[in-house]
Motif scaffolding. Sequence first.
Motif, short mmCIF file in Angstrom:
data_model
loop_
_atom_site.label_atom_id
_atom_site.label_comp_id
_atom_site.label_asym_id
_atom_site.label_seq_id
_atom_site.Cartn_x
_atom_site.Cartn_y
_atom_site.Cartn_z
N UNK A 87 0.83 -1.21 0.00
CA UNK A 87 0.00 0.00 0.00
C UNK A 87 0.86 1.26 0.00
N UNK A 88 1.90 1.26 0.84
CA UNK A 88 2.81 2.42 0.86
C UNK A 88 3.56 2.54 -0.46
N UNK A 89 3.97 1.41 -1.01
CA UNK A 89 4.69 1.43 -2.29
C UNK A 89 3.85 1.95 -3.43
N UNK A 90 2.56 1.62 -3.42
CA UNK A 90 1.68 2.14 -4.47
C UNK A 90 1.56 3.65 -4.39
N UNK A 91 1.53 4.19 -3.18
CA UNK A 91 1.51 5.65 -3.01
C UNK A 91 2.80 6.26 -3.53
N UNK A 92 3.93 5.62 -3.21
CA UNK A 92 5.22 6.13 -3.69
C UNK A 92 5.27 6.10 -5.22
N UNK A 93 4.59 5.11 -5.82
CA UNK A 93 4.64 4.98 -7.27
C UNK A 93 3.77 5.96 -8.03
N UNK A 94 2.93 6.71 -7.34
CA UNK A 94 2.06 7.67 -8.03
C UNK A 94 2.85 8.68 -8.87
N UNK A 95 3.96 9.24 -8.37
CA UNK A 95 4.71 10.19 -9.22
C UNK A 95 5.29 9.59 -10.49
N UNK A 96 5.32 8.25 -10.59
CA UNK A 96 5.92 7.62 -11.76
C UNK A 96 5.15 7.94 -13.04
N UNK B 238 4.34 10.93 -13.99
CA UNK B 238 4.85 12.20 -14.53
C UNK B 238 6.37 12.23 -14.63
N UNK B 239 7.05 11.47 -13.79
CA UNK B 239 8.51 11.55 -13.78
C UNK B 239 9.11 10.16 -13.96
N UNK B 240 10.34 10.12 -14.41
CA UNK B 240 11.05 8.85 -14.56
C UNK B 240 12.54 9.13 -14.53
N UNK B 241 13.31 8.06 -14.54
CA UNK B 241 14.76 8.20 -14.53
C UNK B 241 15.27 8.77 -13.22
N UNK B 242 16.16 9.76 -13.34
CA UNK B 242 16.80 10.35 -12.17
C UNK B 242 15.78 11.00 -11.24
N UNK B 243 14.75 11.63 -11.79
CA UNK B 243 13.75 12.30 -10.96
C UNK B 243 12.96 11.28 -10.13
N UNK C 299 8.97 -1.00 -19.92
CA UNK C 299 10.42 -0.81 -19.78
C UNK C 299 11.07 -0.49 -21.12
N UNK C 300 10.68 -1.21 -22.15
CA UNK C 300 11.33 -1.03 -23.45
C UNK C 300 10.96 0.30 -24.08
N UNK C 301 9.67 0.68 -24.02
CA UNK C 301 9.25 1.97 -24.59
C UNK C 301 7.85 2.28 -24.09
N UNK C 302 7.78 3.16 -23.10
CA UNK C 302 6.48 3.40 -22.48
C UNK C 302 5.49 4.07 -23.41
N UNK D 235 2.38 0.55 -13.83
CA UNK D 235 3.48 1.05 -12.99
C UNK D 235 3.12 0.95 -11.52
N UNK D 236 1.88 1.29 -11.17
CA UNK D 236 1.45 1.16 -9.78
C UNK D 236 1.44 -0.30 -9.36
N UNK D 237 1.03 -1.19 -10.25
CA UNK D 237 1.05 -2.62 -9.93
C UNK D 237 2.48 -3.08 -9.69
N UNK D 238 3.41 -2.60 -10.52
CA UNK D 238 4.82 -2.97 -10.34
C UNK D 238 5.34 -2.47 -9.00
N UNK D 239 5.03 -1.23 -8.66
CA UNK D 239 5.46 -0.70 -7.37
C UNK D 239 4.85 -1.50 -6.22
N UNK D 240 3.57 -1.85 -6.34
CA UNK D 240 2.90 -2.59 -5.27
C UNK D 240 3.49 -3.98 -5.11
N UNK D 241 3.70 -4.69 -6.21
CA UNK D 241 4.25 -6.05 -6.12
C UNK D 241 5.67 -6.02 -5.58
N UNK D 242 6.49 -5.10 -6.08
CA UNK D 242 7.85 -4.97 -5.59
C UNK D 242 7.87 -4.64 -4.10
#
Length: 340
Positions: A114-123, A125-130, A209-212, A226-233
């Motif tokens: 649940x916490x990870x899904x919240x962290x993944x919300x910015x994904x 709009x942002x990616x990479x270094x951000x 991963x290859x080309x969003x 992306x949220x599913x990936x954050x939640x599973x991870x």
Amino acid sequence: MFHRESGVFKTTYVADMAVYPLPIARWAMAAIAVLFVVVAPTTLSEYYISIANLILIAVVGALGLNILVGYTGQISIGHGALMSVGAYTAANLITRMDMPFWVAIPAGGLMAAAIGAVIGVPSLRIKGLYLAIATLAAQLIIEWTINHVPWISGGVQASIDVPRPRLFGHALASQSQLYLFLLFFAALAIVATINLVRSRIGRAFVAIRDHDIAAELIGIDIFRYKLIAFAISSFYAGVTGVLYTYYLGVANYEQFQINVSIDYLAMIIIGGLGSVLGSILGAIFGSLFLSQADLANIIPNLRLVIFGALIILFLALEPEGLNRLWRNILGYFRVWPFSY
């Protein structure tokens, strides 16, 4: 390794899509299972079994991070903080409500998810270094919260003593008993990951991963996946934190600081991104290397210097890590002695 695929015919889609389609592969896995379940705990000393226990815990965490970084292409430096979420969730359930391990472990994983899904919300709009900076901020926020909320951390020391897991009324106190306990969850994580990456969800992860942008054009909801990936991870990370807490007998925030997040990131880089076997090899290498305290005592920070140099070396010379080296060896013997 020393076999040919010729002569093995599949007559159904189920047989063709099997995880181990060749008979020799199934026999090899059965032999490996006997080796790890029967031979290892009865022949190895307590010291080597304790190292194996740390490796099994690291395998679960490395698999979870590789799902996010290796398969989905989302960088995270907050894995250690999510491990602490699972650890403290389980520790509070165990000490305050006397929950058994079969409730505490999934509960810790679900809270971290649940916490990870919240962290993944910015994904979105942002990616990479951000995105990496955003997950780093989450790491620091979670650390601060645990340290400054006594109801969560148990007081000033931010430590909660946790009893050993009990199975059928018997406490798993010895290293051999903990080994079988941890081996079950490590094997479950490996099987779950293998099937996940072969599923529709896993294929969506790889497409992102290859080309969003291309993935979105063909109809993949990239924000959802992306949220599913954050939640599973994060679920894997939470379970790792609970297992680590059970193993050490205490939940303490110092076990899950930012250096732990970097260690797990290094494990999957050295082992091989986007590979289940790479996660396992990276966990083995990282656990063996990082557990050698004597090396660090010879020259201060020597271990970290060598570990950092290995990361740079693998990124420069073999980006696919130890997994690629192993595949090269298998490829050689697959056609040996007829190289053509």
